[in-house]
Design a protein around this motif. Sequence first.
Motif, PDB file in Angstrom:
ATOM      1  N   GLY A 163       0.791  -1.223   0.000  1.00 55.65           N
ATOM      2  CA  GLY A 163       0.000   0.000   0.000  1.00 55.65           C
ATOM      3  C   GLY A 163       0.822   1.270   0.000  1.00 55.65           C
ATOM      4  O   GLY A 163       0.318   2.338  -0.364  1.00 55.65           O
ATOM      5  N   HIS A 164       2.094   1.181   0.391  1.00 51.78           N
ATOM      6  CA  HIS A 164       2.935   2.375   0.473  1.00 51.78           C
ATOM      7  C   HIS A 164       3.224   2.943  -0.914  1.00 51.78           C
ATOM      8  O   HIS A 164       3.458   4.145  -1.048  1.00 51.78           O
ATOM      9  N   PHE A 165       3.211   2.103  -1.933  1.00 57.92           N
ATOM     10  CA  PHE A 165       3.455   2.585  -3.295  1.00 57.92           C
ATOM     11  C   PHE A 165       2.376   3.579  -3.707  1.00 57.92           C
ATOM     12  O   PHE A 165       2.666   4.649  -4.247  1.00 57.92           O
ATOM     13  N   ALA A 166       1.124   3.230  -3.445  1.00 58.42           N
ATOM     14  CA  ALA A 166       0.011   4.092  -3.849  1.00 58.42           C
ATOM     15  C   ALA A 166      -0.155   5.290  -2.928  1.00 58.42           C
ATOM     16  O   ALA A 166      -0.536   6.372  -3.378  1.00 58.42           O
ATOM     17  N   SER A 167       0.149   5.124  -1.626  1.00 57.82           N
ATOM     18  CA  SER A 167      -0.046   6.225  -0.684  1.00 57.82           C
ATOM     19  C   SER A 167       1.101   7.230  -0.710  1.00 57.82           C
ATOM     20  O   SER A 167       0.922   8.379  -0.308  1.00 57.82           O
ATOM     21  N   HIS A 168       2.285   6.824  -1.183  1.00 59.15           N
ATOM     22  CA  HIS A 168       3.450   7.723  -1.270  1.00 59.15           C
ATOM     23  C   HIS A 168       4.096   7.589  -2.657  1.00 59.15           C
ATOM     24  O   HIS A 168       5.252   7.179  -2.787  1.00 59.15           O
ATOM     25  N   PRO A 169       3.348   7.919  -3.717  1.00 61.99           N
ATOM     26  CA  PRO A 169       3.842   7.651  -5.069  1.00 61.99           C
ATOM     27  C   PRO A 169       5.098   8.430  -5.445  1.00 61.99           C
ATOM     28  O   PRO A 169       5.971   7.894  -6.146  1.00 61.99           O
ATOM     29  N   VAL A 170       5.215   9.681  -5.011  1.00 64.86           N
ATOM     30  CA  VAL A 170       6.401  10.470  -5.366  1.00 64.86           C
ATOM     31  C   VAL A 170       7.643   9.852  -4.752  1.00 64.86           C
ATOM     32  O   VAL A 170       8.666   9.643  -5.427  1.00 64.86           O
ATOM     33  N   GLU A 171       7.568   9.566  -3.477  1.00 63.89           N
ATOM     34  CA  GLU A 171       8.707   8.983  -2.766  1.00 63.89           C
ATOM     35  C   GLU A 171       9.097   7.633  -3.352  1.00 63.89           C
ATOM     36  O   GLU A 171      10.286   7.359  -3.573  1.00 63.89           O
ATOM     37  N   MET A 172       8.115   6.784  -3.630  1.00 61.40           N
ATOM     38  CA  MET A 172       8.413   5.440  -4.128  1.00 61.40           C
ATOM     39  C   MET A 172       8.961   5.475  -5.554  1.00 61.40           C
ATOM     40  O   MET A 172       9.871   4.710  -5.895  1.00 61.40           O
ATOM     41  N   ARG A 173       8.433   6.350  -6.383  1.00 59.15           N
ATOM     42  CA  ARG A 173       8.975   6.451  -7.742  1.00 59.15           C
ATOM     43  C   ARG A 173      10.404   6.990  -7.727  1.00 59.15           C
ATOM     44  O   ARG A 173      11.255   6.557  -8.506  1.00 59.15           O
ATOM     45  N   ALA A 174      10.661   7.936  -6.829  1.00 61.55           N
ATOM     46  CA  ALA A 174      12.025   8.453  -6.710  1.00 61.55           C
ATOM     47  C   ALA A 174      12.977   7.362  -6.239  1.00 61.55           C
ATOM     48  O   ALA A 174      14.120   7.279  -6.703  1.00 61.55           O
ATOM     49  N   ALA A 175      12.512   6.514  -5.327  1.00 60.81           N
ATOM     50  CA  ALA A 175      13.351   5.413  -4.841  1.00 60.81           C
ATOM     51  C   ALA A 175      13.602   4.389  -5.947  1.00 60.81           C
ATOM     52  O   ALA A 175      14.734   3.921  -6.139  1.00 60.81           O
ATOM     53  N   LEU A 176      12.568   4.032  -6.684  1.00 63.66           N
ATOM     54  CA  LEU A 176      12.731   3.073  -7.786  1.00 63.66           C
ATOM     55  C   LEU A 176      13.709   3.594  -8.831  1.00 63.66           C
ATOM     56  O   LEU A 176      14.521   2.833  -9.377  1.00 63.66           O
ATOM     57  N   ALA A 177      13.636   4.895  -9.083  1.00 59.23           N
ATOM     58  CA  ALA A 177      14.520   5.487 -10.101  1.00 59.23           C
ATOM     59  C   ALA A 177      15.977   5.468  -9.675  1.00 59.23           C
ATOM     60  O   ALA A 177      16.872   5.653 -10.508  1.00 59.23           O
ATOM     61  N   MET A 178      16.250   5.251  -8.388  1.00 56.70           N
ATOM     62  CA  MET A 178      17.624   5.194  -7.896  1.00 56.70           C
ATOM     63  C   MET A 178      18.285   3.847  -8.180  1.00 56.70           C
ATOM     64  O   MET A 178      19.510   3.729  -8.092  1.00 56.70           O
ATOM     65  N   VAL A 179      17.489   2.829  -8.483  1.00 55.95           N
ATOM     66  CA  VAL A 179      18.050   1.490  -8.729  1.00 55.95           C
ATOM     67  C   VAL A 179      18.756   1.489 -10.074  1.00 55.95           C
ATOM     68  O   VAL A 179      18.147   1.728 -11.111  1.00 55.95           O
ATOM     69  N   ALA A 180      20.044   1.222 -10.054  1.00 56.27           N
ATOM     70  CA  ALA A 180      20.847   1.322 -11.278  1.00 56.27           C
ATOM     71  C   ALA A 180      20.717   0.100 -12.169  1.00 56.27           C
ATOM     72  O   ALA A 180      20.801   0.203 -13.394  1.00 56.27           O
ATOM     73  N   ASP A 181      20.496  -1.065 -11.564  1.00 58.76           N
ATOM     74  CA  ASP A 181      20.483  -2.302 -12.357  1.00 58.76           C
ATOM     75  C   ASP A 181      19.551  -3.317 -11.699  1.00 58.76           C
ATOM     76  O   ASP A 181      19.457  -3.368 -10.462  1.00 58.76           O
ATOM     77  N   ALA A 182      18.874  -4.114 -12.527  1.00 66.10           N
ATOM     78  CA  ALA A 182      17.922  -5.092 -11.993  1.00 66.10           C
ATOM     79  C   ALA A 182      18.579  -6.082 -11.052  1.00 66.10           C
ATOM     80  O   ALA A 182      17.935  -6.609 -10.136  1.00 66.10           O
ATOM     81  N   SER A 183      19.870  -6.350 -11.249  1.00 64.30           N
ATOM     82  CA  SER A 183      20.555  -7.322 -10.396  1.00 64.30           C
ATOM     83  C   SER A 183      20.565  -6.889  -8.937  1.00 64.30           C
ATOM     84  O   SER A 183      20.663  -7.729  -8.033  1.00 64.30           O
ATOM     85  N   ASP A 184      20.453  -5.563  -8.689  1.00 62.14           N
ATOM     86  CA  ASP A 184      20.448  -5.083  -7.311  1.00 62.14           C
ATOM     87  C   ASP A 184      19.288  -5.662  -6.507  1.00 62.14           C
ATOM     88  O   ASP A 184      19.420  -5.904  -5.299  1.00 62.14           O
ATOM     89  N   VAL A 185      18.145  -5.859  -7.156  1.00 61.37           N
ATOM     90  CA  VAL A 185      17.001  -6.442  -6.447  1.00 61.37           C
ATOM     91  C   VAL A 185      16.841  -7.930  -6.751  1.00 61.37           C
ATOM     92  O   VAL A 185      16.349  -8.686  -5.908  1.00 61.37           O
ATOM     93  N   LEU A 186      17.266  -8.366  -7.926  1.00 67.06           N
ATOM     94  CA  LEU A 186      17.074  -9.766  -8.303  1.00 67.06           C
ATOM     95  C   LEU A 186      17.779 -10.727  -7.358  1.00 67.06           C
ATOM     96  O   LEU A 186      17.246 -11.792  -7.026  1.00 67.06           O
TER      97      LEU A 186
END
Length: 511
Positions: A163-186
Amino acid sequence: MATPSDKLAQSLAALKSFQDAGVVAIRATNLTRVHRERLLKNGFIREVMKGWYIPVRPDGSAGETTDWYASFWPFCGAYLSERFGDEWCLGAEHSLALHTGHWTVPRQLLVRASRGGNKPTGLLHGTSIFDVRLEVPAAGDTEVIDGMRVMRLPAALIVCSPGHFASHPVEMRAALAMVADASDVLTRLLAGGHSSIAGRLAGAFRNIGRARMADMITETMRAAGYTISETDPFNDRPPVAIGTRQTSPAVNRLRMTWGLMREDVLARFPKPPGLPSDVAGYLRRVEDAYAADAYNSLSIEGYRVSADLIERVRSGDWNPEDARDREHRDALAARGYWQAFQQVKKSVGRILAGKNAGDVAQDDHGAWYRELFGPSIVAGILKPADLAGYRNGPVYIRQSMHVPPRSEAVRELMPALFDQLREESEPAVRVVLGHFFFVYIHPYFDGNGRMGRFLMNAMMASGGYPWTVIPLAERARYMAALETASVHQDIKPFAAFLAELVKRRKNEAQR
């Protein structure tokens, strides 16, 4: 025999040793009982909870929150480390906030701790810490940011509640944009077998335009034998395009928040009259507004100015060598305001001549600031180096839970703000969001409110709106609206407030 003043000086010396070492959270055991009681009695420290204190200014009022909000983060970091050692970290949501540069003081700080008590610890001014008894992520999944132990970005994204994605969309999109490569989460998704989380993160990355990263997550998880269903955790699309190149999370937050707020501004602000045909007449009306503008703008900041002082400044009957002016901070502020006002009026003239308002503001705001504090340089109160540019340290706003961005972020945010002003097609949006984001960023140690109001009125000219004074009588409403926008990202009260003033000014001009 030592006098009371001598004894207080000894206690202050003990306090200064902590402050020189950067200690904000002072334990009762760090001070002798005599020093502690003396400092408490004279208002130099304040108890946060039993056995824990912070330094405060003795001239603060009973309800003053500034010292606490300025101390909140270092106090919490020190207290939690003393209580739990290394076995704690912020929850995923607060970790993501700090990763994206959002340091606003929360009402309740959620903490994971292996020995957590599952109950809140009350702090000052309605704030608290809630330590939840949960396993702390492995050392490789935590880091320390300015004294706060947080989850590393990939780990926090995985643990973060849906639910945090929808309730804090600006913050979450900014955080997602910081991920440089998929391997960081994979790596973490595969190790934990997090198929449903993988589907959510893939949908989130696709939402912000990172389709390749989304595909990499889904294809890799399926290749590893997991069934994955991609879902978008956001309720909408981003208000602006998020570039694929690495961009400061603070800049991404600004751009997205601007995009979300602009429609609320347009729904409340009157249509722009358009650039005036009588430029000279417009500038005369700007000059006519000077006395009221100076009185109200300076008074909002706590200066005591009179009509006599304003007139002496306007007429040039002001001398930094004169004792009554040299030693009078209000006179220095009034003279600086007059000098800055003249510079802003020149900028307004350029805007009325058809120059892009964002370009003019970016080119000229440094001159406004130098004139604003020029008299303090002449009087020897400030050094010339103090006017060299944006602040190089932290700053706090009186009575506000909003903590302005770190000084490093300011140097990225200010060009981004002027880009938004330059590219914005609607004058009303430039007026409201220009003022709001300037004081949100707080690029200077002092003068941000006055500079924000100068910027607001320069943007007023870009739409043909009249120079608008924010009255001292409306200070409480003005500050509350800015606080709502800063802390809750709700621009509607501030937009409505400025729109009301513009309409009032228009009605006065028609009488």
